[in-house]
Design a protein around this motif. Structure first.
Motif, mmCIF file in Angstrom:
data_model
loop_
_atom_site.group_PDB
_atom_site.id
_atom_site.type_symbol
_atom_site.label_atom_id
_atom_site.label_comp_id
_atom_site.label_asym_id
_atom_site.label_seq_id
_atom_site.Cartn_x
_atom_site.Cartn_y
_atom_site.Cartn_z
ATOM 1 N N MET A 136 -39.342 12.755 15.180
ATOM 2 C CA MET A 136 -38.219 11.434 14.637
ATOM 3 C C MET A 136 -37.418 12.103 13.620
ATOM 4 N N PHE A 137 -37.892 13.499 13.117
ATOM 5 C CA PHE A 137 -36.843 14.335 12.076
ATOM 6 C C PHE A 137 -35.897 15.073 12.919
ATOM 7 N N ARG A 138 -36.214 15.408 14.218
ATOM 8 C CA ARG A 138 -35.560 16.540 14.746
ATOM 9 C C ARG A 138 -33.939 16.025 15.175
ATOM 10 N N THR A 139 -33.079 16.559 14.896
ATOM 11 C CA THR A 139 -31.943 16.707 14.989
ATOM 12 C C THR A 139 -31.279 17.005 16.476
ATOM 13 N N SER A 140 -30.497 16.568 17.123
ATOM 14 C CA SER A 140 -30.234 16.895 18.610
ATOM 15 C C SER A 140 -28.862 16.959 18.850
ATOM 16 N N THR A 141 -28.127 17.699 19.712
ATOM 17 C CA THR A 141 -26.988 17.617 20.124
ATOM 18 C C THR A 141 -26.902 17.762 21.461
ATOM 19 N N GLN A 142 -25.698 17.507 22.079
ATOM 20 C CA GLN A 142 -25.359 17.639 23.475
ATOM 21 C C GLN A 142 -24.513 18.831 23.659
ATOM 22 N N ASP B 115 -24.238 8.234 21.461
ATOM 23 C CA ASP B 115 -24.839 8.200 19.898
ATOM 24 C C ASP B 115 -25.343 9.642 19.590
ATOM 25 N N VAL B 116 -25.244 10.761 20.593
ATOM 26 C CA VAL B 116 -25.690 12.040 20.329
ATOM 27 C C VAL B 116 -24.447 12.974 19.781
ATOM 28 N N PRO B 117 -24.395 13.522 18.789
ATOM 29 C CA PRO B 117 -23.228 14.533 18.658
ATOM 30 C C PRO B 117 -22.963 15.504 19.636
ATOM 31 N N VAL B 118 -21.609 15.878 19.725
ATOM 32 C CA VAL B 118 -21.191 16.982 20.831
ATOM 33 C C VAL B 118 -21.070 18.441 20.064
ATOM 34 N N ALA C 249 -9.442 23.932 17.747
ATOM 35 C CA ALA C 249 -10.968 23.396 17.496
ATOM 36 C C ALA C 249 -10.873 22.147 16.407
ATOM 37 N N VAL C 250 -10.973 21.038 16.634
ATOM 38 C CA VAL C 250 -10.905 19.960 15.677
ATOM 39 C C VAL C 250 -12.658 19.460 15.437
ATOM 40 N N THR C 251 -12.686 19.542 14.188
ATOM 41 C CA THR C 251 -14.306 19.021 14.010
ATOM 42 C C THR C 251 -14.085 17.543 13.520
ATOM 43 N N ILE C 252 -15.096 16.719 14.308
ATOM 44 C CA ILE C 252 -15.217 15.462 13.944
ATOM 45 C C ILE C 252 -15.889 15.154 12.751
ATOM 46 N N GLU C 253 -15.820 14.505 11.855
ATOM 47 C CA GLU C 253 -16.869 13.972 10.739
ATOM 48 C C GLU C 253 -17.412 12.766 11.057
ATOM 49 N N SER C 254 -18.743 12.871 11.224
ATOM 50 C CA SER C 254 -19.503 11.451 11.654
ATOM 51 C C SER C 254 -20.253 11.076 10.764
#
Length: 166
Positions: free
Chosen positions: A86-92, A124-127, A161-166
């Protein structure tokens, strides 16, 4: 008369539980005719028929319980240790070679464009853009994260490369 009861507004004076939701408590040891007389539903002999029987959840009949048999590994760094999911962060991850194959020169690569291209399907998963492969086309890539080498490869090809703030 039934119509009058239905029209009466609901208040503390006329609240009742739903029919069948409340059952009377089981009165054990009140004669054979009750169905729970004599041994009171405990059976004939054995530990379960005695007073003080261990009938709690997780009791394994005296066998070493599973929470004591399991190994004690601590820390979030091992997948088989304690449950930190539940604390693990994930990205695709999306590799630059996939961007090269699916997008035209000078294209604007947004999250929607990645989704339509079949690269980043989970909304809903950051890229995160990763540097596997090569990129030769100048692209404007919008993503939540970039690996350092992926960012360098995109900028070396003339893109941004444009970083999206989420």
């Amino acid at each position: 008369m039934a119509d009058e009861i239905e029209k009466e507004p609901i208040g503390l004076h006329n609240l009742k539980p739903a029919p069948g939701s409340r059952r009377p408590r089981k009165r054990v040891g009140r004669g054979e005719g009750s169905g729970l007389g004599k041994t009171s539903g405990r059976g004939q002999k054995g530990a379960g028929s005695r007073s003080g029987a261990k009938d709690r959840a997780r009791f394994e009949g005296g066998q070493m319980p599973i929470h004591m048999r399991m190994r004690k590994l601590r820390g979030p760094h091992m997948k088989k240790s304690m449950p930190f999911e539940m604390f693990r962060t994930s990205t695709q991850g999306v590799n630059v070679q996939d961007l090269e194959a699916r997008f035209e020169k000078g294209a604007e690569v947004t999250l929607d464009a990645l989704k339509t291209a079949g690269l980043a399907k989970k909304a809903d998963v950051p890229v995160k853009i990763l540097a596997k492969g090569e990129i030769t086309k100048p692209l404007t890539v919008h993503a939540h994260k970039f690996s350092a080498s992926a960012k360098a490869a995109i900028e070396a090809a003339g893109g941004t490369a444009v970083t999206i703030e989420s």
